[in-house]
Write a protein that holds these residues in place. Sequence first.
Motif, mmCIF file in Angstrom:
data_model
loop_
_atom_site.group_PDB
_atom_site.id
_atom_site.type_symbol
_atom_site.label_atom_id
_atom_site.label_comp_id
_atom_site.label_asym_id
_atom_site.label_seq_id
_atom_site.Cartn_x
_atom_site.Cartn_y
_atom_site.Cartn_z
ATOM 1 N N ILE A 215 55.037 -52.516 -35.090
ATOM 2 C CA ILE A 215 53.816 -51.693 -35.093
ATOM 3 C C ILE A 215 52.770 -52.316 -36.009
ATOM 4 N N GLU A 216 53.207 -52.745 -37.190
ATOM 5 C CA GLU A 216 52.274 -53.351 -38.148
ATOM 6 C C GLU A 216 51.668 -54.638 -37.587
ATOM 7 N N LYS A 217 52.524 -55.503 -37.027
ATOM 8 C CA LYS A 217 52.004 -56.772 -36.507
ATOM 9 C C LYS A 217 51.173 -56.543 -35.247
ATOM 10 N N GLY A 218 51.592 -55.589 -34.404
ATOM 11 C CA GLY A 218 50.812 -55.268 -33.215
ATOM 12 C C GLY A 218 49.418 -54.801 -33.568
ATOM 13 N N PHE A 219 49.324 -53.948 -34.589
ATOM 14 C CA PHE A 219 48.014 -53.465 -35.044
ATOM 15 C C PHE A 219 47.186 -54.620 -35.616
ATOM 16 N N TYR A 220 47.830 -55.468 -36.401
ATOM 17 C CA TYR A 220 47.141 -56.596 -37.022
ATOM 18 C C TYR A 220 46.576 -57.544 -35.955
ATOM 19 N N LYS A 221 47.386 -57.825 -34.944
ATOM 20 C CA LYS A 221 46.927 -58.731 -33.881
ATOM 21 C C LYS A 221 45.842 -58.090 -33.015
ATOM 22 N N PHE A 222 45.916 -56.774 -32.848
ATOM 23 C CA PHE A 222 44.838 -56.094 -32.118
ATOM 24 C C PHE A 222 43.520 -56.234 -32.871
ATOM 25 N N MET A 223 43.559 -56.030 -34.184
ATOM 26 C CA MET A 223 42.340 -56.114 -34.984
ATOM 27 C C MET A 223 41.735 -57.512 -34.924
ATOM 28 N N GLU A 224 42.574 -58.518 -34.739
ATOM 29 C CA GLU A 224 42.077 -59.901 -34.634
ATOM 30 C C GLU A 224 41.543 -60.222 -33.240
ATOM 31 N N ASN A 225 42.006 -59.474 -32.232
ATOM 32 C CA ASN A 225 41.694 -59.833 -30.840
ATOM 33 C C ASN A 225 41.273 -58.605 -30.035
ATOM 34 N N LYS A 226 40.428 -57.785 -30.608
ATOM 35 C CA LYS A 226 40.046 -56.520 -29.975
ATOM 36 C C LYS A 226 39.430 -56.730 -28.592
ATOM 37 N N LEU A 227 38.547 -57.715 -28.459
ATOM 38 C CA LEU A 227 37.853 -57.916 -27.192
ATOM 39 C C LEU A 227 38.825 -58.330 -26.089
ATOM 40 N N ASP A 228 39.705 -59.290 -26.374
ATOM 41 C CA ASP A 228 40.660 -59.748 -25.362
ATOM 42 C C ASP A 228 41.607 -58.634 -24.940
ATOM 43 N N VAL A 229 42.070 -57.842 -25.905
ATOM 44 C CA VAL A 229 42.955 -56.720 -25.580
ATOM 45 C C VAL A 229 42.230 -55.729 -24.679
ATOM 46 N N PHE A 230 40.990 -55.402 -25.029
ATOM 47 C CA PHE A 230 40.219 -54.453 -24.229
ATOM 48 C C PHE A 230 39.965 -54.996 -22.826
ATOM 49 N N LEU A 231 39.639 -56.292 -22.712
ATOM 50 C CA LEU A 231 39.361 -56.878 -21.404
ATOM 51 C C LEU A 231 40.597 -56.869 -20.519
ATOM 52 N N LEU A 232 41.761 -57.208 -21.087
ATOM 53 C CA LEU A 232 42.990 -57.187 -20.289
ATOM 54 C C LEU A 232 43.322 -55.759 -19.871
ATOM 55 N N TRP A 233 43.165 -54.819 -20.781
ATOM 56 C CA TRP A 233 43.391 -53.408 -20.453
ATOM 57 C C TRP A 233 42.446 -52.964 -19.345
#
Length: 301
Positions: A215-233
């Motif tokens: 959970i901690e690493k998932g959150f950390y990686k999301f904060m680093e890659n918010k745009l890519d995560v949102f685009l894939l979603w």
Amino acid sequence: MTEDIGNILSKGFETFTKNLNITIPFIMNLILSGIVLLMAFTAFAAVFIMPAFSPGELDTASISIEQMIDIFSSVFIENLWILVLGVIILILIITFVQSYFTAGAIGMSKSAMKNGDTDIGDMFSYGRKHVIDLFFLKILLGLITFAGIVFLVPGILSIDDFDILISNPQMVAGSAVLLFAGFLAWMLYTVAISLVLAFAEYALVVDKLDPIESIEKGFYKFMENKLDVFLLWLVILAISIFLGIIGEAVGVAEVTTIIWGFINFLLSIIIIPALETIWWTRLYMDKTREELYKPEKLINY
């Protein structure tokens, strides 16, 4: 240098076409979950429903709908807490089955990303290693999502009589609006959680983390890659909407509706989940600087 979302999608799709066996975990999950549900409903009928009928009522053709409703209502009222406990146990069993095959599918995707191919042995290996941790992670994520129920509290507390809300909503319009706003806030909260913790399951399997660390690493990686995560979603959401539009378009005839229903079932339950797993795995591995399989390097070599 990391890949852009276009490369993630195209190379992920290429990996999928060369490793169609990644659909196997989703097929097996569907079959085993179906068996568990069938066994649960059979047990429910044998333990609670059948004893509620008198010998002369066992012929359901002679029972009216009103009598059937009365029997089911009495069964639920008399055994409410037992049934609630049974539903919770059933959900946990299905979640455990799903955790095993999800871990297997992510593991197969990881192997395909690193080596270019994968086999069913990867599913069993990763499933066995990570099923317990992923099971507890899914429970944690479920509890985090369920915590959004607090958004309903103001609306619920403002309603004195739910019978009035159901029979004549205009009389409690303010409370109804507040309750609807609570539901909307809960839905938005759920979407936010699905985005912010989108990498959690992949971090657990790919990096061999425990539930809290993932959970901690998932959150950390999301904060680093918010745009890519949102685009894939967004791409995955667009696919779902597109399938829904096709369903509406072919629904004009009964034959096409049946055919599309079967095709949509295969796409939604087996094909698209496998493709999504590959895309999310590739995105996570790319953003964590994992070495990904590149056939052109072998050619150049």
